[in-house]
Motif scaffolding. Structure first.
Motif: not given
Length: 297
Positions: A235, A240-241
């Protein structure tokens, strides 16, 4: 009963095989006599304490979340399953002789316990990140670190959905990726150009955490189209994680369907007895896995 446990966060050496009280199935749960437990990267990440600030762990703690086995206890409110059924699913403390599962399904015909233990978390993760990255039939998905369990599942699920996949892995695993329907590319110097030669990339997944987020962003041109399950710093770079578990019963149902149709097979690369759980973690952390690693009880 015997179970693998750790009393402090640390390296593989903190794992101990101990005598512990047997767990029991609560409402909505079942207990299984474990035959095999899947080895997942999250297991050693929890052991190291990587998630302790967001997912508190009460020590001493058991290890493992995936298992296959034989039902020997059914909790209140549970129907559709009986003592003696062969199941695979997800729970806690599965590196043990007995474990409680909160999500499960009957094992598909023809699957061994060792094979079945490798499916729950990897299929749930694969389905979740394919959905989150919103890649569609006819588009191309790049998978970095594609030869492990999650990668093996992603490649086959994507193929079944009409999605083209480019997978990166070591030289020894190129034929393996090809056998799963992917366009293979080796990692290392020049890998971005090798991927570009294979085609336009619509979305990308980082499964290995090998520091490739910037390159994946460059290849897709869209931060919303890059997801990592292995790089907690993704991030900070704009990607995105994904680390929050989705619907496990739904994932197990889809896994059963895919396996039964011959569209999903994840090989077991190596098995370990409970006494060698530390070796399983060392090997998992080293990567270069082709398929799954499993602890056999």
């Amino acid at each position: 009963m015997k179970r693998v446990s750790f009393a402090e966060f640390g390296g593989p050496d903190v794992l101990q095989l101990i005598d512990a009280e047997e767990p029991h199935a609560g409402p909505g749960q079942i207990r299984v006599a474990v035959r095999a437990a899947g080895v997942n990267p999250v297991d050693w990440r929890i052991r190291e304490g990587q998630f302790r600030n967001v997912r508190p762990v009460e020590l001493p703690a058991g290890v493992g979340q995936d298992a296959s086995g034989v039902v020997d206890e059914v909790g209140e409110g549970v129907d559709g399953v009986a003592v003696g059924d062969r199941v695979f699913g997800r729970g806690s403390g599965t590196y043990a002789e007995f474990a409680v599962l909160s999500a499960w399904a009957r094992m598909p015909v023809g699957l061994t316990f060792e094979e079945a233990a490798g499916y729950p978390s990897v299929v749930e993760t694969a389905l979740r990140i394919i959905r989150q990255v919103d890649v569609r039939p006819g588009q191309t998905l790049l998978v970095s670190g594609a030869s492990g369990g999650v990668g093996s599942a992603v490649l086959q699920i994507a193929r079944d959905r009409g999605i083209t996949v480019i997978g990166t892995a070591g030289a020894a695993n190129q034929d393996y990726l090809r056998s799963l329907g992917a366009l293979p590319a080796t990692y290392g110097e020049g890998w971005v150009e090798r991927v570009r030669r294979l085609g336009h990339v619509d979305a990308a997944l980082d499964l290995a955490g090998s520091g490739v987020i910037r390159e994946l962003l460059e290849l897709t041109g869209d931060p919303q189209k890059v997801i990592s399950i292995a790089d907690l710093g993704a991030p900070e770079l704009g990607a995105r994680y994904s680390g929050v578990t989705g619907n496990v019963p739904e994932a197990l149902a889809e896994a059963t369907d895919l396996i039964s149709r011959g569209q999903l097979h994840i090989p077991v690369e190596k098995t370990y007895p409970l006494t060698e759980a530390a070796a399983a973690h060392i090997d998992s952390q080293a990567g270069h896995t082709r398929g799954r690693r499993v602890v056999v009880v």
